[in-house]
Design a protein around this motif. Sequence first.
Motif, PDB file in Angstrom:
ATOM      1  N   PHE A 120       0.833  -1.211   0.000  1.00  0.00           N
ATOM      2  CA  PHE A 120       0.000   0.000   0.000  1.00  0.00           C
ATOM      3  C   PHE A 120       0.863   1.254   0.000  1.00  0.00           C
ATOM      4  O   PHE A 120       0.619   2.194  -0.764  1.00  0.00           O
ATOM      5  CB  PHE A 120      -0.927  -0.013   1.213  1.00  0.00           C
ATOM      6  CG  PHE A 120      -1.952   1.082   1.205  1.00  0.00           C
ATOM      7  CD1 PHE A 120      -3.218   0.858   0.701  1.00  0.00           C
ATOM      8  CD2 PHE A 120      -1.650   2.353   1.699  1.00  0.00           C
ATOM      9  CE1 PHE A 120      -4.166   1.874   0.683  1.00  0.00           C
ATOM     10  CE2 PHE A 120      -2.585   3.363   1.691  1.00  0.00           C
ATOM     11  CZ  PHE A 120      -3.853   3.119   1.176  1.00  0.00           C
ATOM     12  N   VAL A 121       1.875   1.269   0.854  1.00  0.00           N
ATOM     13  CA  VAL A 121       2.750   2.444   0.934  1.00  0.00           C
ATOM     14  C   VAL A 121       3.553   2.615  -0.345  1.00  0.00           C
ATOM     15  O   VAL A 121       3.728   3.736  -0.851  1.00  0.00           O
ATOM     16  CB  VAL A 121       3.674   2.319   2.164  1.00  0.00           C
ATOM     17  CG1 VAL A 121       4.772   3.375   2.116  1.00  0.00           C
ATOM     18  CG2 VAL A 121       2.864   2.455   3.445  1.00  0.00           C
ATOM     19  N   ASP A 122       4.050   1.499  -0.905  1.00  0.00           N
ATOM     20  CA  ASP A 122       4.837   1.594  -2.136  1.00  0.00           C
ATOM     21  C   ASP A 122       4.010   2.134  -3.303  1.00  0.00           C
ATOM     22  O   ASP A 122       4.543   2.821  -4.183  1.00  0.00           O
ATOM     23  CB  ASP A 122       5.403   0.216  -2.495  1.00  0.00           C
ATOM     24  CG  ASP A 122       6.547  -0.191  -1.583  1.00  0.00           C
ATOM     25  OD1 ASP A 122       7.095   0.700  -0.909  1.00  0.00           O
ATOM     26  OD2 ASP A 122       6.880  -1.390  -1.538  1.00  0.00           O
ATOM     27  N   ARG A 123       2.746   1.835  -3.325  1.00  0.00           N
ATOM     28  CA  ARG A 123       1.900   2.268  -4.442  1.00  0.00           C
ATOM     29  C   ARG A 123       1.400   3.696  -4.280  1.00  0.00           C
ATOM     30  O   ARG A 123       1.131   4.358  -5.284  1.00  0.00           O
ATOM     31  CB  ARG A 123       0.703   1.334  -4.587  1.00  0.00           C
ATOM     32  CG  ARG A 123       1.031  -0.056  -5.102  1.00  0.00           C
ATOM     33  CD  ARG A 123      -0.229  -0.837  -5.383  1.00  0.00           C
ATOM     34  NE  ARG A 123      -1.067  -0.140  -6.369  1.00  0.00           N
ATOM     35  CZ  ARG A 123      -2.306  -0.516  -6.682  1.00  0.00           C
ATOM     36  NH1 ARG A 123      -2.848  -1.564  -6.088  1.00  0.00           N
ATOM     37  NH2 ARG A 123      -2.994   0.152  -7.583  1.00  0.00           N
ATOM     38  N   ARG A 124       1.289   4.193  -3.029  1.00  0.00           N
ATOM     39  CA  ARG A 124       0.652   5.485  -2.826  1.00  0.00           C
ATOM     40  C   ARG A 124       1.574   6.527  -2.185  1.00  0.00           C
ATOM     41  O   ARG A 124       1.600   7.667  -2.620  1.00  0.00           O
ATOM     42  CB  ARG A 124      -0.603   5.305  -1.968  1.00  0.00           C
ATOM     43  CG  ARG A 124      -1.703   4.579  -2.733  1.00  0.00           C
ATOM     44  CD  ARG A 124      -2.793   4.075  -1.799  1.00  0.00           C
ATOM     45  NE  ARG A 124      -3.909   3.513  -2.555  1.00  0.00           N
ATOM     46  CZ  ARG A 124      -3.912   2.294  -3.065  1.00  0.00           C
ATOM     47  NH1 ARG A 124      -2.864   1.516  -2.902  1.00  0.00           N
ATOM     48  NH2 ARG A 124      -4.961   1.848  -3.746  1.00  0.00           N
ATOM     49  N   LEU A 125       2.310   6.152  -1.184  1.00  0.00           N
ATOM     50  CA  LEU A 125       3.175   7.129  -0.512  1.00  0.00           C
ATOM     51  C   LEU A 125       4.507   7.294  -1.218  1.00  0.00           C
ATOM     52  O   LEU A 125       4.983   8.416  -1.405  1.00  0.00           O
ATOM     53  CB  LEU A 125       3.397   6.707   0.940  1.00  0.00           C
ATOM     54  CG  LEU A 125       4.328   7.608   1.770  1.00  0.00           C
ATOM     55  CD1 LEU A 125       3.758   9.022   1.856  1.00  0.00           C
ATOM     56  CD2 LEU A 125       4.533   7.030   3.163  1.00  0.00           C
ATOM     57  N   THR A 126       5.107   6.187  -1.613  1.00  0.00           N
ATOM     58  CA  THR A 126       6.436   6.259  -2.222  1.00  0.00           C
ATOM     59  C   THR A 126       6.468   7.120  -3.480  1.00  0.00           C
ATOM     60  O   THR A 126       7.400   7.918  -3.654  1.00  0.00           O
ATOM     61  CB  THR A 126       6.957   4.842  -2.526  1.00  0.00           C
ATOM     62  OG1 THR A 126       6.996   4.092  -1.298  1.00  0.00           O
ATOM     63  CG2 THR A 126       8.351   4.897  -3.120  1.00  0.00           C
ATOM     64  N   PRO A 127       5.504   7.023  -4.406  1.00  0.00           N
ATOM     65  CA  PRO A 127       5.535   7.930  -5.567  1.00  0.00           C
ATOM     66  C   PRO A 127       5.496   9.406  -5.188  1.00  0.00           C
ATOM     67  O   PRO A 127       6.170  10.228  -5.818  1.00  0.00           O
ATOM     68  CB  PRO A 127       4.280   7.518  -6.356  1.00  0.00           C
ATOM     69  CG  PRO A 127       4.045   6.103  -5.970  1.00  0.00           C
ATOM     70  CD  PRO A 127       4.429   6.016  -4.535  1.00  0.00           C
ATOM     71  N   ALA A 128       4.725   9.742  -4.174  1.00  0.00           N
ATOM     72  CA  ALA A 128       4.684  11.136  -3.735  1.00  0.00           C
ATOM     73  C   ALA A 128       6.041  11.573  -3.197  1.00  0.00           C
ATOM     74  O   ALA A 128       6.507  12.694  -3.466  1.00  0.00           O
ATOM     75  CB  ALA A 128       3.610  11.319  -2.665  1.00  0.00           C
ATOM     76  N   MET A 129       6.701  10.690  -2.452  1.00  0.00           N
ATOM     77  CA  MET A 129       8.013  11.019  -1.915  1.00  0.00           C
ATOM     78  C   MET A 129       9.054  11.138  -3.028  1.00  0.00           C
ATOM     79  O   MET A 129       9.960  11.972  -2.964  1.00  0.00           O
ATOM     80  CB  MET A 129       8.456   9.959  -0.900  1.00  0.00           C
ATOM     81  CG  MET A 129       7.597   9.906   0.359  1.00  0.00           C
ATOM     82  SD  MET A 129       7.648  11.465   1.307  1.00  0.00           S
ATOM     83  CE  MET A 129       6.127  12.255   0.755  1.00  0.00           C
ATOM     84  N   ARG A 130       8.899  10.312  -4.074  1.00  0.00           N
ATOM     85  CA  ARG A 130       9.821  10.425  -5.203  1.00  0.00           C
ATOM     86  C   ARG A 130       9.617  11.739  -5.940  1.00  0.00           C
ATOM     87  O   ARG A 130      10.569  12.329  -6.457  1.00  0.00           O
ATOM     88  CB  ARG A 130       9.617   9.244  -6.138  1.00  0.00           C
ATOM     89  CG  ARG A 130      10.164   7.929  -5.568  1.00  0.00           C
ATOM     90  CD  ARG A 130       9.864   6.753  -6.478  1.00  0.00           C
ATOM     91  NE  ARG A 130      10.406   5.510  -5.929  1.00  0.00           N
ATOM     92  CZ  ARG A 130      10.140   4.306  -6.406  1.00  0.00           C
ATOM     93  NH1 ARG A 130       9.319   4.181  -7.456  1.00  0.00           N
ATOM     94  NH2 ARG A 130      10.678   3.232  -5.850  1.00  0.00           N
ATOM     95  N   THR A 131       8.367  12.203  -5.996  1.00  0.00           N
ATOM     96  CA  THR A 131       8.112  13.522  -6.592  1.00  0.00           C
ATOM     97  C   THR A 131       8.813  14.612  -5.799  1.00  0.00           C
ATOM     98  O   THR A 131       9.431  15.520  -6.371  1.00  0.00           O
ATOM     99  CB  THR A 131       6.599  13.792  -6.637  1.00  0.00           C
ATOM    100  OG1 THR A 131       5.961  12.796  -7.451  1.00  0.00           O
ATOM    101  CG2 THR A 131       6.315  15.171  -7.213  1.00  0.00           C
ATOM    102  N   CYS A 132       8.733  14.517  -4.477  1.00  0.00           N
ATOM    103  CA  CYS A 132       9.419  15.503  -3.631  1.00  0.00           C
ATOM    104  C   CYS A 132      10.924  15.447  -3.845  1.00  0.00           C
ATOM    105  O   CYS A 132      11.591  16.492  -3.930  1.00  0.00           O
ATOM    106  CB  CYS A 132       9.079  15.251  -2.160  1.00  0.00           C
ATOM    107  SG  CYS A 132       7.335  15.474  -1.744  1.00  0.00           S
ATOM    108  N   GLU A 133      11.474  14.239  -3.925  1.00  0.00           N
ATOM    109  CA  GLU A 133      12.909  14.102  -4.157  1.00  0.00           C
ATOM    110  C   GLU A 133      13.290  14.660  -5.526  1.00  0.00           C
ATOM    111  O   GLU A 133      14.346  15.290  -5.684  1.00  0.00           O
ATOM    112  CB  GLU A 133      13.310  12.626  -4.065  1.00  0.00           C
ATOM    113  CG  GLU A 133      13.228  12.043  -2.666  1.00  0.00           C
ATOM    114  CD  GLU A 133      14.235  12.665  -1.724  1.00  0.00           C
ATOM    115  OE1 GLU A 133      15.316  13.082  -2.189  1.00  0.00           O
ATOM    116  OE2 GLU A 133      13.947  12.745  -0.512  1.00  0.00           O
TER     117      GLU A 133
END
Length: 445
Positions: free
Chosen positions: A314-327
Amino acid sequence: MNEARQAKSDGAETAALPGEHPLRRRLSDEVHARPFALLSAPERASHLALLTGEGTDADRRHLEALCTRYGVEAPEPHANHVLLDFGEFRLKWERHTEFCTYTFFRGGPLPEGDPFGESALDLVPRDWLGEMPGELLAAANLVLEPRDAPHRALDMVPEILGSGNFAAAQVSGGAAVAFMDFAIDEAGFCRIFVRDRWLKPRQAGRLVQRLLEIETYRMLALLAFPVARSEGASLTRLGERLSEITQTMTEIGALEDERRLLEEITTLSAETEKIAAQTQYRFSAARAYHALVQRRIEELREERVEGYQTFTEFVDRRLTPAMRTCEAVRDRLDTLSRRVTRAGQLLRTRVDIQVEGQNRDLLASMDRRARLQLRLQETVEGLSVAAITYYAVGLVGYAAKALKDVGVDLPVDIVTGAAIPVVAGTVWYAIRRVRRMIEKHAAAE
């Protein structure tokens, strides 16, 4: 164990130790900070995370007001976490850098039908809840169902959570099964449902704490996502303008044009640094919070429940992409800052070369003028020698005539003619000496 240790210490002579560092005991106690609550199913928990900012004690004073109302001893002034028993409910309060959390616990049998029908927050005074300082960022209701409760089929979980999109996993080595929807219901809470199998009280407290922290740190990490999306457009605009300036640099040659471009790059650099100053803390915090989410999920020791996505998925599909955008936005900002710096250095180099060329031309012109002035000076010196000689020889002639008039037999013309080279040589020598003295004095200065 502590009593036995104390008794043993009392029975033996205490060894003499050097003076303690003032922070020694505080640093040692930090290892035991923020202990887990001891929980036994059935249990309900309501968790609130509020952004309060740094350097404020409003949340502590608000907690002290609740303690005063219930006649409970307030936490110490320097405490950043405390577990209080108010009779009907228990409260775990924690103070962090930019936020604080309140976790309310309520024991007793679960309501029939909907286990989320009654929450721990229902026992907390409404007026006190309404006056809580800060902005609510995360809220979660958790239900810990006992192992002896009637078995629920997995297809009943969506009805309990109120959502068909949730994560599920066996956790704590199979000691419990956890379900979490990561969504906000009509009451403003996300729902977490935990089915106890063979959890121990301390183990249950750790599990509940980790599940609540996953939701809290997930929301805190996502605070950077809107910032990244809004500043991404600004970075695109600044990058395009920098490209235009770089292209213009290859087409101009006048010093004034280069100075104008240098002013534009300086403005561009200021805008870039402004964005960096506004986003650096948020992006750095998001990276730390995301790491905490991943750490808490690892500590769950989750095992798949067939047919459902795990917390990691769940986190990899929803939170991780957002964090990659921030990075990605953070990397773009760093790259743009370096590009602006390089362009500014290049343009300053061009301006410096232009200025040095102008200075070289100016020095050459000054050198030509100095040589011309020297020649004029030498010419003037020659004319000065002639003029002074003329007047001095005239004086000699007048003196010779006067001597002849008084009876001295003196050839006036011969004396006057003979005086010319003598006077001219003397004047020339005197002028040269004066000139050398002036040059020597100027060189000494």
